[in-house]
Structures are given as C-alpha cells and as structure tokens.
Design a protein around this motif. Structure first.
Motif, PDB file in Angstrom:
ATOM      1  N   ARG A  86       0.841  -1.198   0.000  1.00 57.53           N
ATOM      2  CA  ARG A  86       0.000   0.000   0.000  1.00 57.53           C
ATOM      3  C   ARG A  86       0.876   1.247   0.000  1.00 57.53           C
ATOM      4  NH1 ARG A  86      -1.517   3.634   3.374  1.00 57.53           N
ATOM      5  NH2 ARG A  86      -0.674   2.591   5.188  1.00 57.53           N
ATOM      6  N   GLY A  87       1.940   1.236   0.791  1.00 59.90           N
ATOM      7  CA  GLY A  87       2.856   2.369   0.835  1.00 59.90           C
ATOM      8  C   GLY A  87       3.538   2.614  -0.495  1.00 59.90           C
ATOM      9  N   VAL A  88       3.963   1.560  -1.161  1.00 56.70           N
ATOM     10  CA  VAL A  88       4.616   1.697  -2.467  1.00 56.70           C
ATOM     11  C   VAL A  88       3.632   2.253  -3.489  1.00 56.70           C
ATOM     12  CG1 VAL A  88       5.609   0.393  -4.395  1.00 56.70           C
ATOM     13  CG2 VAL A  88       6.362  -0.077  -2.056  1.00 56.70           C
ATOM     14  N   ILE A  89       2.423   1.720  -3.506  1.00 51.65           N
ATOM     15  CA  ILE A  89       1.409   2.190  -4.451  1.00 51.65           C
ATOM     16  C   ILE A  89       1.088   3.663  -4.182  1.00 51.65           C
ATOM     17  CG2 ILE A  89      -1.005   1.947  -5.157  1.00 51.65           C
ATOM     18  CD1 ILE A  89      -0.619  -1.116  -4.588  1.00 51.65           C
ATOM     19  N   ALA A  90       0.910   4.002  -2.925  1.00 49.84           N
ATOM     20  CA  ALA A  90       0.603   5.391  -2.576  1.00 49.84           C
ATOM     21  C   ALA A  90       1.728   6.316  -3.024  1.00 49.84           C
ATOM     22  CB  ALA A  90       0.368   5.513  -1.068  1.00 49.84           C
ATOM     23  N   ASP A  91       2.976   5.914  -2.824  1.00 48.27           N
ATOM     24  CA  ASP A  91       4.121   6.718  -3.279  1.00 48.27           C
ATOM     25  C   ASP A  91       4.079   6.919  -4.786  1.00 48.27           C
ATOM     26  OD1 ASP A  91       5.313   7.231  -0.832  1.00 48.27           O
ATOM     27  OD2 ASP A  91       6.660   5.501  -0.947  1.00 48.27           O
ATOM     28  N   LYS A  92       3.751   5.877  -5.531  1.00 47.98           N
ATOM     29  CA  LYS A  92       3.700   5.965  -6.996  1.00 47.98           C
ATOM     30  C   LYS A  92       2.589   6.901  -7.452  1.00 47.98           C
ATOM     31  CE  LYS A  92       7.100   3.224  -7.650  1.00 47.98           C
ATOM     32  NZ  LYS A  92       8.405   3.816  -7.900  1.00 47.98           N
ATOM     33  N   VAL A  93       1.437   6.845  -6.793  1.00 50.92           N
ATOM     34  CA  VAL A  93       0.332   7.742  -7.135  1.00 50.92           C
ATOM     35  C   VAL A  93       0.753   9.191  -6.881  1.00 50.92           C
ATOM     36  CG1 VAL A  93      -2.018   8.451  -6.519  1.00 50.92           C
ATOM     37  CG2 VAL A  93      -1.473   6.028  -6.777  1.00 50.92           C
ATOM     38  N   LEU A  94       1.409   9.443  -5.750  1.00 48.44           N
ATOM     39  CA  LEU A  94       1.879  10.799  -5.452  1.00 48.44           C
ATOM     40  C   LEU A  94       2.908  11.258  -6.472  1.00 48.44           C
ATOM     41  CD1 LEU A  94       2.123  10.748  -1.558  1.00 48.44           C
ATOM     42  CD2 LEU A  94       0.352  11.792  -2.980  1.00 48.44           C
ATOM     43  N   ASP A  95       3.815  10.371  -6.871  1.00 44.85           N
ATOM     44  CA  ASP A  95       4.792  10.713  -7.907  1.00 44.85           C
ATOM     45  C   ASP A  95       4.087  11.126  -9.198  1.00 44.85           C
ATOM     46  OD1 ASP A  95       6.912  10.196  -6.214  1.00 44.85           O
ATOM     47  OD2 ASP A  95       7.325   8.199  -7.058  1.00 44.85           O
ATOM     48  N   PHE A  96       3.062  10.376  -9.572  1.00 48.32           N
ATOM     49  CA  PHE A  96       2.305  10.682 -10.778  1.00 48.32           C
ATOM     50  C   PHE A  96       1.636  12.064 -10.668  1.00 48.32           C
ATOM     51  CE2 PHE A  96      -1.774  10.477 -13.089  1.00 48.32           C
ATOM     52  CZ  PHE A  96      -1.281  10.368 -14.386  1.00 48.32           C
ATOM     53  N   LEU A  97       1.041  12.347  -9.514  1.00 46.06           N
ATOM     54  CA  LEU A  97       0.400  13.645  -9.327  1.00 46.06           C
ATOM     55  C   LEU A  97       1.422  14.781  -9.346  1.00 46.06           C
ATOM     56  CD1 LEU A  97      -2.284  12.744  -6.635  1.00 46.06           C
ATOM     57  CD2 LEU A  97      -2.683  13.317  -9.035  1.00 46.06           C
ATOM     58  N   ARG A  98       2.628  14.522  -8.851  1.00 41.00           N
ATOM     59  CA  ARG A  98       3.686  15.545  -8.897  1.00 41.00           C
ATOM     60  C   ARG A  98       4.093  15.830 -10.336  1.00 41.00           C
ATOM     61  NH1 ARG A  98       5.922  12.268  -4.522  1.00 41.00           N
ATOM     62  NH2 ARG A  98       5.285  13.242  -2.578  1.00 41.00           N
ATOM     63  N   ILE A  99       4.126  14.810 -11.176  1.00 38.79           N
ATOM     64  CA  ILE A  99       4.442  14.998 -12.599  1.00 38.79           C
ATOM     65  C   ILE A  99       3.390  15.890 -13.241  1.00 38.79           C
ATOM     66  CG2 ILE A  99       4.530  13.823 -14.849  1.00 38.79           C
ATOM     67  CD1 ILE A  99       5.802  11.418 -13.298  1.00 38.79           C
ATOM     68  N   ILE A 100       2.131  15.623 -12.946  1.00 38.76           N
ATOM     69  CA  ILE A 100       1.050  16.450 -13.484  1.00 38.76           C
ATOM     70  C   ILE A 100       1.192  17.884 -12.988  1.00 38.76           C
ATOM     71  CG2 ILE A 100      -1.450  16.837 -13.413  1.00 38.76           C
ATOM     72  CD1 ILE A 100      -1.747  13.755 -13.349  1.00 38.76           C
ATOM     73  N   GLU A 101       1.520  18.032 -11.703  1.00 35.09           N
ATOM     74  CA  GLU A 101       1.692  19.368 -11.135  1.00 35.09           C
ATOM     75  C   GLU A 101       2.792  20.131 -11.872  1.00 35.09           C
ATOM     76  OE1 GLU A 101       2.467  21.356  -6.763  1.00 35.09           O
ATOM     77  OE2 GLU A 101       3.404  19.437  -7.197  1.00 35.09           O
ATOM     78  N   ARG A 102       3.921  19.485 -12.116  1.00 42.91           N
ATOM     79  CA  ARG A 102       5.031  20.149 -12.818  1.00 42.91           C
ATOM     80  C   ARG A 102       4.629  20.532 -14.243  1.00 42.91           C
ATOM     81  NH1 ARG A 102       8.025  16.456  -9.722  1.00 42.91           N
ATOM     82  NH2 ARG A 102       8.183  14.932 -11.397  1.00 42.91           N
ATOM     83  N   ARG A 103       3.881  19.687 -14.916  1.00 37.16           N
ATOM     84  CA  ARG A 103       3.448  20.002 -16.281  1.00 37.16           C
ATOM     85  C   ARG A 103       2.487  21.177 -16.287  1.00 37.16           C
ATOM     86  NH1 ARG A 103       2.798  14.066 -19.117  1.00 37.16           N
ATOM     87  NH2 ARG A 103       5.021  13.671 -19.198  1.00 37.16           N
TER      88      ARG A 103
END
Length: 107
Positions: A86-103
């Motif tokens: 769950r922690g790994v998945i949550a980290d990956k989702v946050l990483d994805f949202l950070r990519i969207i934020e930067r774009r």
C-alpha cells in the motif's frame, strides 16, 4: 515532510493543486483557516475525519481514496507485506500527481 502525516498531507495538497484551487479559497470552503490547511498539507497536523469527509465532498472523491494515503492506517492486523505494498502504491500515485503538477506549472 518527514513525519507521520506527510503522505496524507501531500496527497491533499496535490489533489487541491490538480483541481487548480488556491489554498485560501479551499480553506474558506472547508471552514478552516489557511494556516491550518497549510499545516495539514505540510504534514504538521492530522486532518480530522470530518475534515477529510468535507474534502472528499468538495472534490467528489470517495473518502476511502483519501485515507489510503494515511500512513497510520495500519490496523495492526494487516500483514506487513500488504502495508508495504500500500505504501509503495501510494508513493507511486503521489509521484504521478507531482508529474502532473510540474506540467501544469510549465504551461
């Protein structure tokens, strides 16, 4: 963000940013001060269950999808492997949202 609320706070911040909402406006809609919302987003404070429910309502999300990011969620009966996954998945989702934020910031 290094404390126990960091992942949940970051998830709440990224959801707000994804929906292009200013912190001051969201805080007013949630009925809290901007400084309180800032503390939550930085992981310095834990949001109440009621506040998470309001947040979910504002952004039309299931409450469970927000609590997914709570690092204190483990009940003690959940196998450690599931907690880690769950922690790994949550980290990956946050990483994805950070990519969207930067774009969004670039455009």
């Amino acid at each position: 963000m290094g404390d126990r609320n960091a992942m949940l706070g970051e998830a709440l911040r990224l959801i707000r940013v994804f929906h292009d909402r200013k912190q001051v406006d969201l805080a007013e809609e949630l009925g809290i001060s901007q400084s309180h919302l800032s503390d939550i987003e930085r992981g310095a404070k834990t949001p109440s269950q009621d506040l998470v429910a309001k947040y979910a309502e504002v952004f039309d999300l299931p409450v469970s999808s927000i609590w997914f990011f709570d690092e204190q969620l483990s009940s003690g009966t959940t196998p450690k492997a599931i907690d880690r996954a769950r922690g790994v998945i949550a980290d990956k989702v946050l990483d994805f949202l950070r990519i969207i934020e930067r774009r969004q910031e670039k455009s």
